[in-house]
Design a protein around this motif. Structure first.
Motif, PDB file in Angstrom:
ATOM      1  N   GLN A  28       1.358  -1.160  -0.071  1.00  0.00           N
ATOM      2  CA  GLN A  28       0.220   0.577  -0.007  1.00  0.00           C
ATOM      3  C   GLN A  28       1.004   1.352   0.663  1.00  0.00           C
ATOM      4  O   GLN A  28       0.870   2.484  -0.520  1.00  0.00           O
ATOM      5  N   LEU A  29       1.734   0.764   0.359  1.00  0.00           N
ATOM      6  CA  LEU A  29       3.530   1.874   0.386  1.00  0.00           C
ATOM      7  C   LEU A  29       3.468   3.031  -0.911  1.00  0.00           C
ATOM      8  O   LEU A  29       3.030   2.536  -1.898  1.00  0.00           O
ATOM      9  N   PRO A  30       3.162   4.080  -1.115  1.00  0.00           N
ATOM     10  CA  PRO A  30       3.670   4.694  -2.136  1.00  0.00           C
ATOM     11  C   PRO A  30       5.853   4.461  -2.776  1.00  0.00           C
ATOM     12  O   PRO A  30       5.835   4.293  -1.353  1.00  0.00           O
ATOM     13  N   PRO A  31       5.565   4.805  -3.654  1.00  0.00           N
ATOM     14  CA  PRO A  31       6.791   4.049  -4.106  1.00  0.00           C
ATOM     15  C   PRO A  31       8.020   4.363  -3.442  1.00  0.00           C
ATOM     16  O   PRO A  31       8.829   4.071  -3.048  1.00  0.00           O
ATOM     17  N   HIS A  32       8.206   6.079  -3.165  1.00  0.00           N
ATOM     18  CA  HIS A  32       9.082   6.316  -2.450  1.00  0.00           C
ATOM     19  C   HIS A  32       9.461   5.958  -0.895  1.00  0.00           C
ATOM     20  O   HIS A  32      10.318   5.155  -0.673  1.00  0.00           O
ATOM     21  N   GLU A  33       8.495   5.589   0.028  1.00  0.00           N
ATOM     22  CA  GLU A  33       8.560   4.986   1.609  1.00  0.00           C
ATOM     23  C   GLU A  33       8.874   3.791   1.142  1.00  0.00           C
ATOM     24  O   GLU A  33       9.268   2.637   1.675  1.00  0.00           O
ATOM     25  N   ALA A  34       8.403   2.665   0.019  1.00  0.00           N
ATOM     26  CA  ALA A  34       8.188   0.900  -0.630  1.00  0.00           C
ATOM     27  C   ALA A  34       9.717   0.889  -0.691  1.00  0.00           C
ATOM     28  O   ALA A  34       9.759   0.143  -0.027  1.00  0.00           O
ATOM     29  N   VAL A  35      10.816   2.048  -1.590  1.00  0.00           N
ATOM     30  CA  VAL A  35      12.080   1.526  -1.099  1.00  0.00           C
ATOM     31  C   VAL A  35      12.469   1.291  -0.262  1.00  0.00           C
ATOM     32  O   VAL A  35      13.694   0.694   0.085  1.00  0.00           O
ATOM     33  N   GLN A  36      12.258   2.695   0.774  1.00  0.00           N
ATOM     34  CA  GLN A  36      12.765   2.264   2.426  1.00  0.00           C
ATOM     35  C   GLN A  36      12.934   1.379   2.700  1.00  0.00           C
ATOM     36  O   GLN A  36      13.808   0.967   3.336  1.00  0.00           O
ATOM     37  N   VAL A  37      11.782   0.652   2.701  1.00  0.00           N
ATOM     38  CA  VAL A  37      11.405  -0.726   3.563  1.00  0.00           C
ATOM     39  C   VAL A  37      12.126  -1.788   3.135  1.00  0.00           C
ATOM     40  O   VAL A  37      13.010  -2.365   3.686  1.00  0.00           O
ATOM     41  N   ILE A  38      12.184  -1.948   1.716  1.00  0.00           N
ATOM     42  CA  ILE A  38      13.578  -2.908   0.792  1.00  0.00           C
ATOM     43  C   ILE A  38      14.574  -2.669   1.128  1.00  0.00           C
ATOM     44  O   ILE A  38      15.417  -3.506   1.053  1.00  0.00           O
ATOM     45  N   ALA A  39      14.989  -1.066   1.128  1.00  0.00           N
ATOM     46  CA  ALA A  39      16.436  -1.353   1.504  1.00  0.00           C
ATOM     47  C   ALA A  39      16.694  -1.809   3.256  1.00  0.00           C
ATOM     48  O   ALA A  39      17.543  -2.252   3.374  1.00  0.00           O
ATOM     49  N   HIS A  40      15.529  -1.683   3.740  1.00  0.00           N
ATOM     50  CA  HIS A  40      15.857  -1.857   5.456  1.00  0.00           C
ATOM     51  C   HIS A  40      16.216  -4.057   5.345  1.00  0.00           C
ATOM     52  O   HIS A  40      16.551  -3.716   6.606  1.00  0.00           O
ATOM     53  N   VAL A  41      14.996  -3.954   4.931  1.00  0.00           N
ATOM     54  CA  VAL A  41      14.457  -5.344   4.196  1.00  0.00           C
ATOM     55  C   VAL A  41      16.050  -5.877   4.277  1.00  0.00           C
ATOM     56  O   VAL A  41      16.664  -6.780   4.714  1.00  0.00           O
ATOM     57  N   LEU A  42      16.531  -5.484   3.552  1.00  0.00           N
ATOM     58  CA  LEU A  42      17.903  -5.825   2.266  1.00  0.00           C
ATOM     59  C   LEU A  42      19.537  -5.469   3.238  1.00  0.00           C
ATOM     60  O   LEU A  42      20.355  -5.986   2.742  1.00  0.00           O
ATOM     61  N   ASP A  43      19.730  -4.847   3.775  1.00  0.00           N
ATOM     62  CA  ASP A  43      20.171  -3.772   4.863  1.00  0.00           C
ATOM     63  C   ASP A  43      21.294  -5.390   5.521  1.00  0.00           C
ATOM     64  O   ASP A  43      20.403  -6.021   6.052  1.00  0.00           O
ATOM     65  N   PRO A  44      22.484  -5.140   5.375  1.00  0.00           N
ATOM     66  CA  PRO A  44      23.514  -6.574   5.124  1.00  0.00           C
ATOM     67  C   PRO A  44      23.956  -6.806   7.159  1.00  0.00           C
ATOM     68  O   PRO A  44      24.400  -7.563   7.345  1.00  0.00           O
ATOM     69  N   LEU A  48      16.161  -7.700   7.849  1.00  0.00           N
ATOM     70  CA  LEU A  48      14.995  -9.079   7.607  1.00  0.00           C
ATOM     71  C   LEU A  48      15.857 -10.599   7.093  1.00  0.00           C
ATOM     72  O   LEU A  48      15.603 -11.428   7.595  1.00  0.00           O
ATOM     73  N   LEU A  49      16.677 -10.211   5.488  1.00  0.00           N
ATOM     74  CA  LEU A  49      16.721 -11.047   5.170  1.00  0.00           C
ATOM     75  C   LEU A  49      18.192 -11.626   5.688  1.00  0.00           C
ATOM     76  O   LEU A  49      18.197 -13.074   5.872  1.00  0.00           O
ATOM     77  N   ASP A  50      18.730 -10.993   5.897  1.00  0.00           N
ATOM     78  CA  ASP A  50      20.311 -11.565   6.622  1.00  0.00           C
ATOM     79  C   ASP A  50      19.901 -11.784   7.978  1.00  0.00           C
ATOM     80  O   ASP A  50      20.628 -12.674   8.875  1.00  0.00           O
ATOM     81  N   GLY A  51      18.865 -11.510   9.205  1.00  0.00           N
ATOM     82  CA  GLY A  51      18.361 -12.576   9.506  1.00  0.00           C
ATOM     83  C   GLY A  51      17.763 -13.687   9.661  1.00  0.00           C
ATOM     84  O   GLY A  51      17.761 -14.753  10.303  1.00  0.00           O
TER      85      GLY A  51
END
Length: 127
Positions: A28-44, A48-51
């Protein structure tokens, strides 16, 4: 009287529930916010992915010990090991794109005078 689930099981259930909420919000997020969430998910370091990869690695180690004792089939250990390796490989494939996600996620959400050029969706992988 039934016994409540142990804390780690409740924690796993809560994490799964939270991931479902995050997924629903992301859609549901606007693209700008969605990209921020995805970047946090992929933070090394804290993503979340690393976890999840770390959790699968510990699970694989546990399953190996249990398989050696005969408590679990060896196939369980092998499957968890493959899952760990696959998640690690996915993380490696995404590493090169983290900078682009961070860059897009930190740009102001206002529309630019010139919109970005669309990219072709079919590209060849380079290795």
């Amino acid at each position: 009287m039934s016994h409540p689930a142990p804390y780690p099981v409740r924690l796993a259930d809560e994490i799964a529930r939270q991931l479902g909420l995050l997924t629903a919000h992301l859609a549901q997020l606007p693209p700008h916010e969605a990209v921020q969430v995805i970047a946090h998910v992929l933070d090394p370091d804290h993503g979340l992915l690393d976890g999840v990869t770390g959790l699968m690695s510990v699970s694989s180690t546990f399953a190996k010990t249990q398989a050696e004792r005969g408590a679990l089939p060896a196939e369980v250990w092998l499957a968890l090991g493959r899952a760990t390796n696959d998640l690690d490989a996915i993380g490696g494939d995404l590493d090169e794109h983290r900078a682009a996600l961070r860059r897009v996620g930190t740009q102001p959400s206002t529309t630019a005078a010139m919109p970005p050029a669309p990219a072709p969706l079919v590209i060849r992988r380079h290795r």
